[in-house]
Design a protein around this motif. Structure first.
Motif, PDB file in Angstrom:
ATOM      1  N   ARG A 129       9.302   9.159 -12.600  1.00  0.00           N
ATOM      2  CA  ARG A 129       9.353   8.755 -14.010  1.00  0.00           C
ATOM      3  C   ARG A 129       8.072   9.228 -14.692  1.00  0.00           C
ATOM      4  N   SER A 130       8.051   9.138 -15.987  1.00  0.00           N
ATOM      5  CA  SER A 130       6.893   9.581 -16.754  1.00  0.00           C
ATOM      6  C   SER A 130       5.705   8.652 -16.507  1.00  0.00           C
ATOM      7  N   ALA A 131       4.553   9.240 -16.191  1.00  0.00           N
ATOM      8  CA  ALA A 131       3.327   8.468 -15.984  1.00  0.00           C
ATOM      9  C   ALA A 131       2.626   8.319 -17.332  1.00  0.00           C
ATOM     10  N   GLN A 132       2.459   7.110 -17.769  1.00  0.00           N
ATOM     11  CA  GLN A 132       1.907   6.827 -19.091  1.00  0.00           C
ATOM     12  C   GLN A 132       0.379   6.920 -19.109  1.00  0.00           C
ATOM     13  N   ALA A 133      -0.197   6.716 -20.257  1.00  0.00           N
ATOM     14  CA  ALA A 133      -1.633   6.885 -20.486  1.00  0.00           C
ATOM     15  C   ALA A 133      -2.414   5.639 -20.071  1.00  0.00           C
ATOM     16  N   VAL A 134      -2.387   5.322 -18.781  1.00  0.00           N
ATOM     17  CA  VAL A 134      -3.148   4.208 -18.216  1.00  0.00           C
ATOM     18  C   VAL A 134      -3.673   4.640 -16.846  1.00  0.00           C
ATOM     19  N   ASP A 135      -4.520   3.814 -16.240  1.00  0.00           N
ATOM     20  CA  ASP A 135      -5.004   4.112 -14.895  1.00  0.00           C
ATOM     21  C   ASP A 135      -3.830   4.202 -13.934  1.00  0.00           C
ATOM     22  N   THR A 136      -3.942   5.107 -12.960  1.00  0.00           N
ATOM     23  CA  THR A 136      -2.875   5.327 -11.992  1.00  0.00           C
ATOM     24  C   THR A 136      -3.432   5.100 -10.595  1.00  0.00           C
ATOM     25  N   PHE A 137      -2.626   4.482  -9.736  1.00  0.00           N
ATOM     26  CA  PHE A 137      -3.019   4.156  -8.374  1.00  0.00           C
ATOM     27  C   PHE A 137      -2.084   4.842  -7.388  1.00  0.00           C
ATOM     28  N   ALA A 138      -2.550   5.058  -6.171  1.00  0.00           N
ATOM     29  CA  ALA A 138      -1.725   5.643  -5.119  1.00  0.00           C
ATOM     30  C   ALA A 138      -2.043   4.949  -3.803  1.00  0.00           C
ATOM     31  N   ARG A 139      -1.000   4.638  -3.054  1.00  0.00           N
ATOM     32  CA  ARG A 139      -1.143   3.991  -1.743  1.00  0.00           C
ATOM     33  C   ARG A 139      -0.620   4.949  -0.676  1.00  0.00           C
ATOM     34  N   ALA A 140      -1.423   5.194   0.349  1.00  0.00           N
ATOM     35  CA  ALA A 140      -1.048   6.131   1.414  1.00  0.00           C
ATOM     36  C   ALA A 140      -0.745   5.374   2.700  1.00  0.00           C
ATOM     37  N   THR A 141       0.290   5.844   3.396  1.00  0.00           N
ATOM     38  CA  THR A 141       0.669   5.278   4.682  1.00  0.00           C
ATOM     39  C   THR A 141       0.872   6.422   5.663  1.00  0.00           C
ATOM     40  N   VAL A 142       0.200   6.368   6.795  1.00  0.00           N
ATOM     41  CA  VAL A 142       0.356   7.407   7.816  1.00  0.00           C
ATOM     42  C   VAL A 142       1.663   7.125   8.553  1.00  0.00           C
ATOM     43  N   THR A 143       2.587   8.074   8.492  1.00  0.00           N
ATOM     44  CA  THR A 143       3.892   7.889   9.129  1.00  0.00           C
ATOM     45  C   THR A 143       3.949   8.502  10.519  1.00  0.00           C
ATOM     46  N   ARG A 144       3.153   9.518  10.767  1.00  0.00           N
ATOM     47  CA  ARG A 144       3.075  10.132  12.091  1.00  0.00           C
ATOM     48  C   ARG A 144       1.667  10.651  12.286  1.00  0.00           C
ATOM     49  N   HIS A 145       1.116  10.342  13.443  1.00  0.00           N
ATOM     50  CA  HIS A 145      -0.250  10.786  13.734  1.00  0.00           C
ATOM     51  C   HIS A 145      -0.272  11.366  15.134  1.00  0.00           C
ATOM     52  N   GLY A 146      -0.356  12.690  15.201  1.00  0.00           N
ATOM     53  CA  GLY A 146      -0.457  13.358  16.491  1.00  0.00           C
ATOM     54  C   GLY A 146      -1.879  13.830  16.727  1.00  0.00           C
TER      55      GLY A 146
END
Length: 144
Positions: free
Chosen positions: A97-114
């Motif tokens: 969706r459209s990202a509006q004019a405010v602070d944006t956050f991102a959460r990362a999750t490791v799904t595979r770790h070799g």
């Protein structure tokens, strides 16, 4: 000491934040990191120069992609077994969706770790984590 050496030593979010302040690209994005349990949350502060479409006041997709890629790398760097800065193999971004004019956050999750490759899922959101604006799947080379 190089930035790469400092990043590999920055296992805590506080130490990583001071290293990120020395990286011009991260400064341009207004990028910072927060801790949420074992997950890293990346934050991109809003600024007018990050606008992609000024008519609808939407953020540029490239800045969202950069936010998610940096967040994924920071998540991997907090893991004790990572000894080098991860190199991006590929990243696939889904703009939801459209990202509006405010602070944006991102959460990362490791799904595979070799031993050599890691897969990370990143979700970007603004006001409500249940309503993502973009998502990404990224693969990183950990060792050569």
């Amino acid at each position: 000491m190089s930035v790469q050496d400092e990043l590999t030593r920055a296992r805590s979010v506080e130490a990583m934040q001071s290293v990120l302040a020395t990286i011009p690209y991260a400064r341009f994005l207004g990028f910072s990191v927060l801790q949420d349990g074992s997950n890293v949350i990346g934050r991109m502060a809003f600024a007018e120069e990050r606008m992609g479409n000024t008519r609808v006041r939407a953020l540029h997709g490239g800045t969202l992609g950069a936010l998610m890629e940096l967040t994924a790398m920071c998540q991997l760097l907090t893991m004790a077994e990572i000894v080098r800065v991860p190199k991006t193999v590929n990243i696939t971004i889904e703009y939801l969706r459209s990202a509006q004019a405010v602070d944006t956050f991102a959460r990362a999750t490791v799904t595979r770790h070799g031993r050599r490759v890691a897969s990370v899922r990143v979700v970007a959101y603004q006001d409500d984590a249940a309503k993502p604006v973009a998502a990404a799947n990224a693969h990183f080379l950990l060792a050569v």
